[in-house]
Enzyme design. Structure first.
Site, PDB file in Angstrom:
ATOM      1  N   LYS A  92      -0.340  -0.226  -4.701  1.00 53.68           N
ATOM      2  CA  LYS A  92       0.814  -0.641  -5.518  1.00 53.68           C
ATOM      3  C   LYS A  92       0.532  -0.585  -7.020  1.00 53.68           C
ATOM      4  CE  LYS A  92       3.794  -2.675  -2.274  1.00 53.68           C
ATOM      5  NZ  LYS A  92       2.971  -2.971  -1.091  1.00 53.68           N
ATOM      6  N   GLU A 114      10.157  -7.731  -8.490  1.00 53.13           N
ATOM      7  CA  GLU A 114      10.412  -8.544  -7.304  1.00 53.13           C
ATOM      8  C   GLU A 114       9.180  -8.432  -6.422  1.00 53.13           C
ATOM      9  OE1 GLU A 114      11.075  -5.340  -7.349  1.00 53.13           O
ATOM     10  OE2 GLU A 114      10.065  -4.878  -5.465  1.00 53.13           O
ATOM     11  N   SER A 378      -3.850   2.254   2.978  1.00 53.38           N
ATOM     12  CA  SER A 378      -3.079   1.817   1.807  1.00 53.38           C
ATOM     13  C   SER A 378      -3.629   0.577   1.128  1.00 53.38           C
ATOM     14  CB  SER A 378      -1.622   1.585   2.208  1.00 53.38           C
ATOM     15  OG  SER A 378      -1.531   0.687   3.295  1.00 53.38           O
TER      16      SER A 378
HETATM   17  C1  LIG Z   1       3.432  -2.795   0.220  1.00 52.31           C
HETATM   18  C2  LIG Z   1       2.420  -2.190   1.094  1.00 52.31           C
HETATM   19  C3  LIG Z   1       2.749  -1.181   2.040  1.00 52.31           C
HETATM   20  C4  LIG Z   1       4.158  -0.699   2.286  1.00 52.31           C
HETATM   21  O1  LIG Z   1       4.835  -0.187   1.214  1.00 52.31           O
HETATM   22  P1  LIG Z   1       5.106   1.375   1.041  1.00 52.31           P
HETATM   23  O2  LIG Z   1       5.994   1.433  -0.152  1.00 52.31           O
HETATM   24  O3  LIG Z   1       5.755   1.881   2.268  1.00 52.31           O
HETATM   25  O4  LIG Z   1       3.798   2.023   0.791  1.00 52.31           O
HETATM   26  C5  LIG Z   1       1.737  -0.613   2.787  1.00 52.31           C
HETATM   27  N1  LIG Z   1       0.458  -1.018   2.655  1.00 52.31           N
HETATM   28  C6  LIG Z   1       0.097  -1.986   1.783  1.00 52.31           C
HETATM   29  C7  LIG Z   1      -1.337  -2.395   1.712  1.00 52.31           C
HETATM   30  C8  LIG Z   1       1.060  -2.608   0.978  1.00 52.31           C
HETATM   31  O5  LIG Z   1       0.698  -3.571   0.115  1.00 52.31           O
END
Ligand SMILES: *Cc1c(COP(=O)(O)O)cnc(C)c1O
Length: 394
Positions: A92, A114, A378
């Site tokens: 993020k 948000e 992610s």
């Molecule tokens: C917020 C988040 C997601 C999901 O959001 P996307 O916009 O679909 O990437 C996935 N993995 C993590 C670790 C997150 O913090």
């Protein structure tokens, strides 16, 4: 000020996306698009962003081979793109730091954001502290209670956390409140949206700033193996990490898979699987696949991972799915929890619950004939420890 958008506002033959925004937001959205186009074409902005990504975020993130997990799931090679190594623990921050730089370039005095689970709020608060802009984060009352450590993190970074008490007190209400606040203060504030969602130009801006993931990963895997993988896979909430990873591989001859939250059941309200479960609708400014009841009212969703627990799929990923450019699979809460434990015990990496949804489908890729897979990890799982502890009885 331009009176029309320059960039395409729609994705694919289904016309997902668009700009379903109130009149009060049209001027700031047009202004934002033209500032974004100017910024990405300006070498000085690109240089500054590259420096922040290197010095603050910690890019490039590693591409880590995971041979023991590969063997366990029936693959020859598995490579993890390590967004869990990013500062604040997930992808993020790639978008947050870039949008806060854009806000400064636009001459804005403050930032609005948000947050649901708090990951985007923490990333934006950190980016604002780094770049010296005041930050207000809207967060549902229920989420503030569930995610108290992230509220504390945002406050330590100097952000103001505004409790949103309407409705269920979760992400949907927080987005509404942030959009309202932006409409009231748009001359001085920039709204940093956290996923590839919302009215045009946000989905395009967020995907474009997250494409650093896929650009790095593509170069790294070619350098390492001299060839592309057979498949790329990532989890999908709004779609920012998956579209950022997959965009550079869209024209390649390989399999592209995104994994949604299958939750704890298949009935409406028990999951966040928009493909299959959802129908076309409009939420928070964009037309896309949406979980809704017969009347068109946005449905409740459920997932063990807060980051995938959102009723709308990002419009660009929805268009890729509609055109068969990505396959959309789902993983249940229990499958994700088991997959997290497997990565921990075989590779010494603690994944976010969101990322674990992608890990949970590796055996299916192997069964379908993939031998080398690139997986977008992610985020890291430290934020999920209390869930792991209670659900895995640790
Ligand atoms: C917020 C988040 C997601 C999901 O959001 P996307 O916009 O679909 O990437 C996935 N993995 C993590 C670790 C997150 O913090």
């Amino acid at each position: 000020m331009p009176s029309r958008f320059e960039l395409p506002t729609r994705f694919g033959r289904a016309g997902f996306g668009g700009c379903y925004a109130p009149e009060t937001l049209m001027t700031p959205l047009l202004e934002l698009e033209s500032a974004f186009v100017a910024a990405i074409n300006d070498p000085a902005f690109q240089r500054e962003l590259t420096e922040q990504l290197r010095d603050f975020v910690g890019r490039p993130t590693a591409l880590t081979p995971a041979p023991r997990l590969a063997k366990a799931v029936g693959l020859e090679h598995l490579y993890l793109k390590r967004e869990d190594q990013c500062h604040t623990g997930a992808h993020k921050i790639n978008n947050a730091i870039a949008q806060v730089l854009l806000a400064k370039r636009m001459g804005k005095y403050e930032v609005i954001a948000e947050t649901g689970a708090g990951q985007h709020g923490v990333a934006t608060a950190a980016a604002c502290a780094r770049l010296g802009l005041p930050c207000t984060v809207y967060m549902g009352r229920t989420d503030m209670e569930r995610q108290a450590p992230n509220v504390a993190r945002m406050r330590m970074f100097g952000a103001t956390v505004e409790a949103v008490t309407s409705g269920q007190g979760t992400l949907k209400e927080a987005v509404n409140a942030a959009l309202r606040a932006w409409a009231a203060r748009c001359d001085r504030a920039h709204y940093v949206l956290g996923s590839a969602l919302g009215p045009h130009p946000f989905p395009t801006i967020v995907r474009s700033f997250q494409t650093v993931i896929g650009n790095e990963a593509r170069a790294q895997i070619i350098e390492r193996r001299g060839a592309l993988p057979d498949a790329v896979i990532a989890c999908v909430g709004g779609g920012s990490n998956s579209s950022g990873l997959i965009a550079p591989f869209l024209d390649d001859a390989l399999r592209r898979v995104v994994v949604e939250a299958g939750g704890h059941g298949t009935a409406l309200g028990e999951h966040a699987a928009r493909v299959g479960g959802g129908r076309i609708g409009v939420l928070h400014g964009c037309r896309t696949l949406l979980l809704q009841d017969d009347a068109g009212h946005t449905a409740e969703t459920a997932s063990v991972s807060a980051g995938l627990d959102y009723p709308a799929l990002g419009p660009e990923v929805a268009a890729w799915a509609d055109e068969g450019r990505v396959d959309v699979w789902r993983a249940s809460d229990d499958e994700a929890l088991a997959a997290a434990l497997e990565l921990c015990s075989l590779e010494g990496i603690l994944p976010a619950l969101e990322s674990s949804h992608a890990l949970a489908r590796l055996r299916d890729l192997a069964r379908d004939g993939a031998r080398t897979v690139l997986l977008g990890l992610s985020g890291r799982g430290d934020k999920d420890l209390s869930t792991y502890r209670s659900r895995l009885e640790l």
